[in-house]
Scaffold this active site. Structure first.
Site, PDB file in Angstrom:
ATOM      1  N   ARG A  58     -34.788 -31.583 -20.658  1.00  0.00           N
ATOM      2  CA  ARG A  58     -34.307 -32.406 -19.543  1.00  0.00           C
ATOM      3  C   ARG A  58     -32.788 -32.435 -19.528  1.00  0.00           C
ATOM      4  O   ARG A  58     -32.146 -32.187 -20.527  1.00  0.00           O
ATOM      5  CB  ARG A  58     -34.852 -33.836 -19.657  1.00  0.00           C
ATOM      6  CG  ARG A  58     -36.333 -33.944 -19.332  1.00  0.00           C
ATOM      7  CD  ARG A  58     -36.820 -35.376 -19.419  1.00  0.00           C
ATOM      8  NE  ARG A  58     -36.083 -36.249 -18.527  1.00  0.00           N
ATOM      9  CZ  ARG A  58     -35.429 -37.352 -18.912  1.00  0.00           C
ATOM     10  NH1 ARG A  58     -35.439 -37.734 -20.165  1.00  0.00           N
ATOM     11  NH2 ARG A  58     -34.788 -38.077 -18.024  1.00  0.00           N
ATOM     12  N   LYS A 123     -37.623 -38.758 -32.059  1.00  0.00           N
ATOM     13  CA  LYS A 123     -38.333 -38.061 -30.977  1.00  0.00           C
ATOM     14  C   LYS A 123     -39.112 -36.875 -31.531  1.00  0.00           C
ATOM     15  O   LYS A 123     -38.587 -36.108 -32.338  1.00  0.00           O
ATOM     16  CB  LYS A 123     -37.298 -37.587 -29.951  1.00  0.00           C
ATOM     17  CG  LYS A 123     -37.872 -36.794 -28.789  1.00  0.00           C
ATOM     18  CD  LYS A 123     -36.862 -36.658 -27.661  1.00  0.00           C
ATOM     19  CE  LYS A 123     -37.315 -35.628 -26.651  1.00  0.00           C
ATOM     20  NZ  LYS A 123     -36.467 -35.569 -25.453  1.00  0.00           N
ATOM     21  N   ARG A 256     -30.403 -45.724 -24.510  1.00  0.00           N
ATOM     22  CA  ARG A 256     -30.469 -45.824 -25.981  1.00  0.00           C
ATOM     23  C   ARG A 256     -30.943 -47.216 -26.348  1.00  0.00           C
ATOM     24  O   ARG A 256     -30.725 -48.177 -25.607  1.00  0.00           O
ATOM     25  CB  ARG A 256     -29.112 -45.658 -26.651  1.00  0.00           C
ATOM     26  CG  ARG A 256     -28.272 -44.532 -26.260  1.00  0.00           C
ATOM     27  CD  ARG A 256     -27.132 -44.333 -27.281  1.00  0.00           C
ATOM     28  NE  ARG A 256     -26.147 -45.423 -27.321  1.00  0.00           N
ATOM     29  CZ  ARG A 256     -25.129 -45.545 -26.476  1.00  0.00           C
ATOM     30  NH1 ARG A 256     -24.988 -44.686 -25.472  1.00  0.00           N
ATOM     31  NH2 ARG A 256     -24.258 -46.525 -26.595  1.00  0.00           N
TER      32      ARG A 256
HETATM   33  C1  BTN Z   1     -37.077 -32.883 -22.990  1.00  0.00           C
HETATM   34  O1  BTN Z   1     -35.880 -32.552 -22.926  1.00  0.00           O
HETATM   35  O2  BTN Z   1     -37.408 -33.923 -23.560  1.00  0.00           O
HETATM   36  C2  BTN Z   1     -38.136 -32.048 -22.338  1.00  0.00           C
HETATM   37  C3  BTN Z   1     -38.537 -30.876 -23.191  1.00  0.00           C
HETATM   38  C4  BTN Z   1     -39.600 -30.011 -22.563  1.00  0.00           C
HETATM   39  C5  BTN Z   1     -39.838 -28.758 -23.375  1.00  0.00           C
HETATM   40  C6  BTN Z   1     -41.014 -27.982 -22.881  1.00  0.00           C
HETATM   41  S1  BTN Z   1     -41.531 -26.741 -24.014  1.00  0.00           S
HETATM   42  C7  BTN Z   1     -42.622 -26.099 -22.817  1.00  0.00           C
HETATM   43  C8  BTN Z   1     -41.884 -26.127 -21.500  1.00  0.00           C
HETATM   44  N1  BTN Z   1     -41.063 -24.941 -21.327  1.00  0.00           N
HETATM   45  C9  BTN Z   1     -39.764 -25.224 -21.311  1.00  0.00           C
HETATM   46  O3  BTN Z   1     -38.849 -24.390 -21.183  1.00  0.00           O
HETATM   47  N2  BTN Z   1     -39.584 -26.549 -21.462  1.00  0.00           N
HETATM   48  C10 BTN Z   1     -40.837 -27.248 -21.552  1.00  0.00           C
END
Ligand code: BTN
Length: 257
Positions: A58, A123, A256
């Protein structure tokens, strides 16, 4: 993990999802399962990779995606019409993952608004929703640290943990992947018919921030207050020290504790 382990692993995953009613695409390695499905996928398609070379997180961040240890799963879904409560979708995906993990025997996980999976302040998973040009065609990406116990090559810039560190056990990635894919596709069939009260009740069961002191960081402001749940669109409500209630959308801020 050796290459022969990997192919055994991928075959086992194919078997577990043999009855999945939509296309299933499994890669030993891909840049990003989200990107692949945005460019190639059909309705209901699930894409899983053992490793991502450019995993997307994200807020434009990279998602560290080493091989052999974690889950990188994306599912593409085409809603006929945009569901009334679409803005809740990413939150509800996070609660669904928390529930699936509970059924797999994992306890103590919570969801930090909008869609981060946490255990004791660290996390271990995140959700990234991306849409095609048509808003109702969405790719839902789920990243979960399952058996990772070392920092990947690129350090992770926030406290993290994995299901292995939570449970003290090596977990079966394929079992978790198949349970999530099956549950999620069946949930998406029902999602448009759910009302806000149902969504909110589910949310409250997993809400990490509820009644906690939080610091909300926007592009040009910071606010300290108490998190007081969500409004009808899934936006975060925060009561400041002057008793003024503020509403925040996930696209605009990070939070946070
Ligand atoms: C975050 O930043 O919290 C979200 C992370 C999401 C990661 C997943 S892994 C599968 C899918 N493919 C990606 O490139 N990102 C999501």
């Amino acid at each position: 993990m050796t290459h022969s382990d990997l192919s055994t692993d991928l075959n086992q995953l194919t078997n577990l999802l043999a009855h999945y009613p939509h296309p299933l695409i499994i890669f030993p390695e891909v840049d990003s399962t989200n990107k692949w499905l945005l460019e190639n996928g059909n309705h209901g398609a699930v894409c899983i990779a053992d490793r991502q070379t450019a995993g997307r997180g994200r807020r434009g961040k990279e998602w560290q995606s080493p091989s052999g240890v974690n889950l990188y799963l994306s599912l593409r879904w085409h809603f006929q019409v945009l569901p009334k409560h679409y803005s809740w979708l990413s939150l509800m995906v996070a609660t669904l993952v928390a529930e699936v993990l509970q059924r797999e025997g994992i306890q103590g996980q919570q969801v930090k608004w909008p869609n981060d999976l946490y255990y004791q302040g660290k996390k271990f998973g995140g959700i990234l929703l991306q849409t095609t040009q048509r808003l109702e065609h969405v790719v839902i990406g789920i990243g979960l640290n399952i058996n990772m116990d070392q920092e990947p090559e690129e350090p992770i810039t926030q406290p993290w943990c994995s299901l292995k560190s939570i449970t003290g056990q090596v977990l079966d990635r394929n079992q978790i992947a198949s349970a999530i894919a099956l549950e999620l596709s069946s949930y998406l069939e029902r999602f448009a018919s759910l009302d806000v009260d149902t969504l909110y009740n589910t949310w409250q069961r997993w809400d990490l921030l509820s009644q906690c002191s939080v610091v909300v960081q926007g592009s040009d402001h910071t606010l300290n207050g108490i998190a007081c749940g969500l409004d009808s669109q899934g936006r975060l409500l925060v009561l400041d020290h002057q008793n003024t209630l503020h509403t925040f959308s996930s696209a605009d801020v990070s939070v946070r504790m």
